[in-house]
Design a protein around this motif. Structure first.
Motif, PDB file in Angstrom:
ATOM      1  N   UNK A  27       0.834  -1.200   0.000  1.00 46.34           N
ATOM      2  CA  UNK A  27       0.000   0.000   0.000  1.00 46.34           C
ATOM      3  C   UNK A  27       0.876   1.261   0.000  1.00 46.34           C
ATOM      4  N   UNK A  28       2.003   1.181   0.668  1.00 42.86           N
ATOM      5  CA  UNK A  28       2.943   2.312   0.635  1.00 42.86           C
ATOM      6  C   UNK A  28       3.426   2.555  -0.786  1.00 42.86           C
ATOM      7  N   UNK A  29       3.747   1.476  -1.492  1.00 41.63           N
ATOM      8  CA  UNK A  29       4.203   1.618  -2.879  1.00 41.63           C
ATOM      9  C   UNK A  29       3.087   2.186  -3.766  1.00 41.63           C
ATOM     10  N   UNK A  30       1.848   1.773  -3.510  1.00 44.75           N
ATOM     11  CA  UNK A  30       0.713   2.331  -4.245  1.00 44.75           C
ATOM     12  C   UNK A  30       0.611   3.836  -4.014  1.00 44.75           C
ATOM     13  N   UNK A  31       0.783   4.259  -2.773  1.00 43.35           N
ATOM     14  CA  UNK A  31       0.724   5.694  -2.454  1.00 43.35           C
ATOM     15  C   UNK A  31       1.808   6.463  -3.213  1.00 43.35           C
ATOM     16  N   UNK A  32       3.022   5.910  -3.235  1.00 47.18           N
ATOM     17  CA  UNK A  32       4.120   6.573  -3.939  1.00 47.18           C
ATOM     18  C   UNK A  32       3.807   6.688  -5.430  1.00 47.18           C
ATOM     19  N   UNK A  33       3.231   5.593  -6.018  1.00 50.61           N
ATOM     20  CA  UNK A  33       2.906   5.637  -7.455  1.00 50.61           C
ATOM     21  C   UNK A  33       1.873   6.707  -7.751  1.00 50.61           C
ATOM     22  N   UNK A  75      -7.859   0.483   1.778  1.00 57.67           N
ATOM     23  CA  UNK A  75      -6.966   0.664   2.934  1.00 57.67           C
ATOM     24  C   UNK A  75      -6.478   2.111   3.017  1.00 57.67           C
ATOM     25  N   UNK A  76      -6.078   2.663   1.867  1.00 58.53           N
ATOM     26  CA  UNK A  76      -5.611   4.044   1.857  1.00 58.53           C
ATOM     27  C   UNK A  76      -6.723   5.015   2.239  1.00 58.53           C
ATOM     28  N   UNK A  77      -7.913   4.812   1.671  1.00 57.54           N
ATOM     29  CA  UNK A  77      -9.016   5.728   1.977  1.00 57.54           C
ATOM     30  C   UNK A  77      -9.364   5.700   3.464  1.00 57.54           C
ATOM     31  N   UNK A  78      -9.385   4.519   4.048  1.00 56.42           N
ATOM     32  CA  UNK A  78      -9.695   4.425   5.487  1.00 56.42           C
ATOM     33  C   UNK A  78      -8.608   5.101   6.328  1.00 56.42           C
ATOM     34  N   UNK A  79      -7.382   4.980   5.848  1.00 59.74           N
ATOM     35  CA  UNK A  79      -6.286   5.641   6.577  1.00 59.74           C
ATOM     36  C   UNK A  79      -6.416   7.160   6.483  1.00 59.74           C
ATOM     37  N   UNK A  80      -6.751   7.657   5.292  1.00 58.17           N
ATOM     38  CA  UNK A  80      -6.938   9.092   5.114  1.00 58.17           C
ATOM     39  C   UNK A  80      -8.118   9.626   5.920  1.00 58.17           C
ATOM     40  N   UNK A  81      -9.091   8.804   6.185  1.00 64.17           N
ATOM     41  CA  UNK A  81     -10.365   9.259   6.752  1.00 64.17           C
ATOM     42  C   UNK A  81     -10.753   8.424   7.971  1.00 64.17           C
ATOM     43  N   UNK A  82      -9.983   8.525   9.086  1.00 60.53           N
ATOM     44  CA  UNK A  82     -10.279   7.676  10.253  1.00 60.53           C
ATOM     45  C   UNK A  82     -11.637   7.961  10.871  1.00 60.53           C
ATOM     46  N   UNK A  83     -12.155   9.180  10.693  1.00 58.14           N
ATOM     47  CA  UNK A  83     -13.447   9.529  11.295  1.00 58.14           C
ATOM     48  C   UNK A  83     -14.609   9.367  10.329  1.00 58.14           C
ATOM     49  N   UNK A  84     -14.322   8.828   9.121  1.00 51.69           N
ATOM     50  CA  UNK A  84     -15.343   8.564   8.108  1.00 51.69           C
ATOM     51  C   UNK A  84     -16.143   9.840   7.773  1.00 51.69           C
ATOM     52  N   UNK A  85     -15.429  10.920   7.516  1.00 52.68           N
ATOM     53  CA  UNK A  85     -16.079  12.187   7.171  1.00 52.68           C
ATOM     54  C   UNK A  85     -16.141  12.416   5.676  1.00 52.68           C
ATOM     55  N   UNK A  86     -15.603  11.508   4.886  1.00 50.91           N
ATOM     56  CA  UNK A  86     -15.614  11.657   3.442  1.00 50.91           C
ATOM     57  C   UNK A  86     -14.290  12.089   2.854  1.00 50.91           C
TER      58      UNK A  86
END
Length: 469
Positions: A27-33, A75-86
């Motif tokens: 997932x880290x590599x996906x983020x870098x790409x 996985x990335x979206x959930x990490x970006x949005x821990x409070x599920x605000x969109x």
């Protein structure tokens, strides 16, 4: 909304509300790409090839590709949005691209400049490249401070990362060059030097970089002149500087001149005061040889001080007979600056000056408040007081310098406005006799707890040749 920060100017980091987020390696590599795409959408097929390394087209592969990529995207979206605000959907968007094979899913990373360090770095550098030197220097320093290593380090050597890496490397080089130029324009070669040294180290065959580094070093040597050591008093707007030179050449500074407790100035036949003393030089070089003018100003200043005694003509037939306490300081205004005449030794009736470390410490402790009050916050220049004709023989020259520094720093802790610079002036002939390493250690000790009282304990007094200086 969560505060997102993606950092790729070095090993990739993701922080959410200031807390590091932990991603799996894939997932880290996906983020870098996605960052390397620089805001452009990346098709699922491309992600599988460049992130997963999958090139074979097997039956049903397309659906499996989409599922695997979607899992990591989730996985990335959930990490970006821990409070599920969109925020997850805002930052990592799904788009549809029209291809020869029909519509194809793609993903696009959309981050604001404050959310992506490479974007903020780009804005800072581009803005600074067209700014005035002071503004440019500040912006470029902030930008260069963001660099932690190679951009997109996890994708170093990958073709997909090359365009962004080249762009960021070019910006870094432009920022370094501009930083050196702006700091040089501002007369701060010392701040430009570390950057120039790094460029020369990274490019050992770059002739212009080596020449620029040599020029900066030469400018620093010229600026320092006779400067030997410099140190900032911690927490105070004051520097302690040791310089090689002549006290009376310090035309931008107030001066400290040591006297005996009788404030004698007569150099007739070298009986009371030596013609080689600092007091005699004060008469010649500051008062134009007019000893009477200096005497009048001393007499006027001493009216504010209570004598401790008066000698009889029989006991002291030569020189002045009124004695003042050790530490008595007379402020003499001269051409917009001040001369601080301070008593640190006792002139015996045998016309021999005597002082010990306790006398010198007391004199210095009483001197600095007067400097703070009357010194106009100018630099204050002090000779190696106690090393002249009224030699404080219990202390070597390094210890004398240390005593001056310690008492000055102690006063600065109580009153930050003593002077913006303490300048200890060492005559060239004295330089070989002073242990500068010991003085430098004293300066370093200013950064920590108060140094041990190496010279605080009063030592036995010692007689020296006639006069003080």
């Amino acid at each position: 909304m969560a505060h997102i920060r993606v950092s790729v100017l070095g090993p990739v980091r993701l922080e959410i509300d200031g807390v590091p987020a932990h991603l799996t390696p894939l997932t880290t590599r996906l983020l870098v790409r996605l960052v390397a795409a620089d805001g452009e959408p990346v098709p699922v097929r491309t992600l599988r090839r460049e992130v997963w390394g999958m090139t074979a087209e097997l039956p049903g592969q397309a659906q499996r590709d989409r599922n695997e990529v979607q899992k990591r995207v989730l996985e990335l979206r959930r990490t970006f949005d821990p409070d599920r605000t969109g925020d997850g959907a805002r930052v990592l968007r799904t788009v549809q691209l029209l291809t020869a094979r029909g519509p194809e899913s793609a993903y696009r990373l959309v981050l604001r400049a404050e959310e992506l360090d490479s974007a903020e770095f780009t804005e800072l550098v581009n803005g600074a490249l067209h700014a005035a030197p002071a503004t440019a220097a500040r912006g470029l320093a902030d930008a260069l401070g963001m660099l932690r290593g190679r951009p997109l380090a996890e994708a170093d050597g990958e073709p997909f990362a090359a365009p962004m890496t080249r762009r960021l490397d070019g910006l870094r080089d432009a920022a370094r060059e501009a930083f050196i130029r702006s700091q040089s324009d501002l007369g701060r070669p010392d701040l430009a030097l570390p950057v120039a040294e790094r460029i020369a180290r990274e490019r050992p065959d770059d002739g212009p970089a080596a020449a620029r580094l040599a020029l900066l070093r030469e400018r620093l040597r010229e600026r320092h002149g006779g400067e030997l050591l410099r140190h900032r008093v911690p927490g105070r707007n004051a520097d302690v500087v040791l310089v090689r030179g002549d006290l009376f050449d310090q035309l931008d500074a107030n001066l400290v001149v040591g006297f005996t407790d009788t404030f004698d100035t007569s150099t007739e036949q070298d009986v009371v005061i030596s013609r080689e003393s600092v007091q005699a030089q004060l008469v010649e070089r500051v008062f134009g040889g007019q000893r009477r003018l200096l005497d009048d100003r001393l007499r006027l200043g001493l009216r504010a001080h209570i004598p401790v005694g008066t000698e009889t003509a029989r006991d002291k037939p030569r020189g002045r007979r009124t004695r003042y306490p050790i530490g008595t300081t007379v402020v003499l205004p001269v051409d917009g600056r001040r001369v601080f005449a301070t008593a640190y030794s006792r002139l015996g009736n045998d016309l021999v000056a005597r002082a010990d470390p306790a006398d010198l410490r007391l004199a210095l402790e009483r001197l600095w408040p007067q400097v703070a009050r009357h010194g106009l916050f100018k630099p204050v220049a002090v000779p190696l007081i106690g090393a002249g004709l009224a030699r404080v023989v219990a202390l070597d020259r390094a210890q004398l310098a240390t005593l001056v520094i310690e008492t000055f720093a102690d006063c600065c802790r109580r009153d930050p406005a003593v002077a913006r610079e303490l300048r200890i002036v060492i005559m060239p002939g004295e330089l070989a006799a002073i242990d500068l390493a010991a003085v430098e250690k004293c300066l370093r000790n200013l950064d920590g707890p108060a140094p041990a009282a190496s010279v605080r304990t009063p030592l036995p007094g010692a007689a020296g040749p006639r006069d003080s200086g």
